[in-house]
Design an enzyme around this catalytic site. Sequence first.
Site, PDB file in Angstrom:
ATOM      1  N   LYS A 293       0.839  -1.205   0.000  1.00 25.78           N
ATOM      2  CA  LYS A 293       0.000   0.000   0.000  1.00 25.78           C
ATOM      3  C   LYS A 293       0.878   1.261   0.000  1.00 25.78           C
ATOM      4  CE  LYS A 293      -3.941  -2.359   1.796  1.00 25.78           C
ATOM      5  NZ  LYS A 293      -4.422  -3.140   2.915  1.00 25.78           N
TER       6      LYS A 293
ATOM      7  N   ASP B 178     -11.826   2.037   3.002  1.00 24.87           N
ATOM      8  CA  ASP B 178     -12.065   0.599   2.826  1.00 24.87           C
ATOM      9  C   ASP B 178     -13.554   0.314   2.602  1.00 24.87           C
ATOM     10  OD1 ASP B 178     -10.030  -1.232   2.660  1.00 24.87           O
ATOM     11  OD2 ASP B 178      -9.678  -1.348   4.820  1.00 24.87           O
TER      12      ASP B 178
ATOM     13  N   GLN C 212      -5.584  -2.176   9.142  1.00 23.22           N
ATOM     14  CA  GLN C 212      -5.386  -3.487   8.520  1.00 23.22           C
ATOM     15  C   GLN C 212      -6.037  -4.585   9.373  1.00 23.22           C
ATOM     16  OE1 GLN C 212      -3.641  -3.908   5.438  1.00 23.22           O
ATOM     17  NE2 GLN C 212      -4.582  -5.934   5.628  1.00 23.22           N
TER      18      GLN C 212
END
Length: 282
Positions: free
Chosen positions: A50, A117, A94
């Site tokens: 990322k 997300d 995460q």
Amino acid sequence: MAATRIDGKALAAKLKEEVRAQAEALPRRPGLAVVLVGDDPASRVYVTSKRKDCEECGFYSEEYALPAATTQKQLLDLVGELNGRGDIDGILVQLPLPRGLDEQEVLLAIDPAKDVDCFHPYNVGQLTIGAPVFQPCTPGGVMEMLKEHGIDPAGKRCVVLGRSNIVGKPMALLLLHAHGTVVMCHSKTPDLKELAASADILVSAVGKTGLVTADMVKEGAVVIDVAMNRNEAGKLCGDVCFDEAAEKASYITPVPGGVGPMTRAMLMKNTLTAAKLHQGVK
Ligand code: NAP
């Protein structure tokens, strides 16, 4: 029939280039904060990639690597601090979090306008009513792949294997909003093989190597393999028996090089969307 292989890596590179061009035109460059708790090696790989994606897109990025012993309060405090930062447009925590931390509470704490997300219930709700602010990254990436190849779900029978909040459910919603007739299958579906074999567009997001065999693929179907599994030799693979399915499908995604890179590219696209939102740019 030999299927056309959908190249997710190439399409992701194209998408990131478009994102980069749009990011350059903004008054302030987009910023993404990635929070990793614990030392799960797979998560570490994702976080590193990322950071690389952010560099490619010209984004500002920050990484927080917290010890597994981090408390819920410490994590919530960090999210609160990032929510208040003017230079951070997207916050990604995460998953999975180490045992003992409440994932749902953490996801709820993220400002929905920074929820790149698309996991916050507000954004899930917007998605459900067909007015998404952000695209769920993996299913959104699948839709981009279909679009790129002129595959229109309208009027097609779409069968989604898996019903997780991250992949299966939002995938079904996006296909439904694109006017597909959607069937969702899961571990309690008795006639999985027959349903899969009836699909014009088959999306597998289960996580079981070798689950989708040729007899589950209709002649000419589009086969999208979301899964990222490790086979006995430790090699990355999907749910679909690629070679035999490719004999019958019209289009098929490989693993690796299919949906995975698109998920990452969609995260960059969402961060750009958040940055535009925060800077009042259409
Ligand atoms: P998950 O939360 O474990 O969900 C798996 C789903 O598969 C569940 O809904 C489960 O049903 C269903 N299932 C399990 N066994 C089944 C069977 N035999 N037949 C039919 N359905 C079955 O997993 P996930 O997070 O959605 O991820 C799925 C896969 O996609 C994994 O391989 C993951 O690594 C991969 N993934 C890839 C990307 C990417 O970027 N390419 C992103 C995210 C995930 P129940 O609900 O009944 O338990």
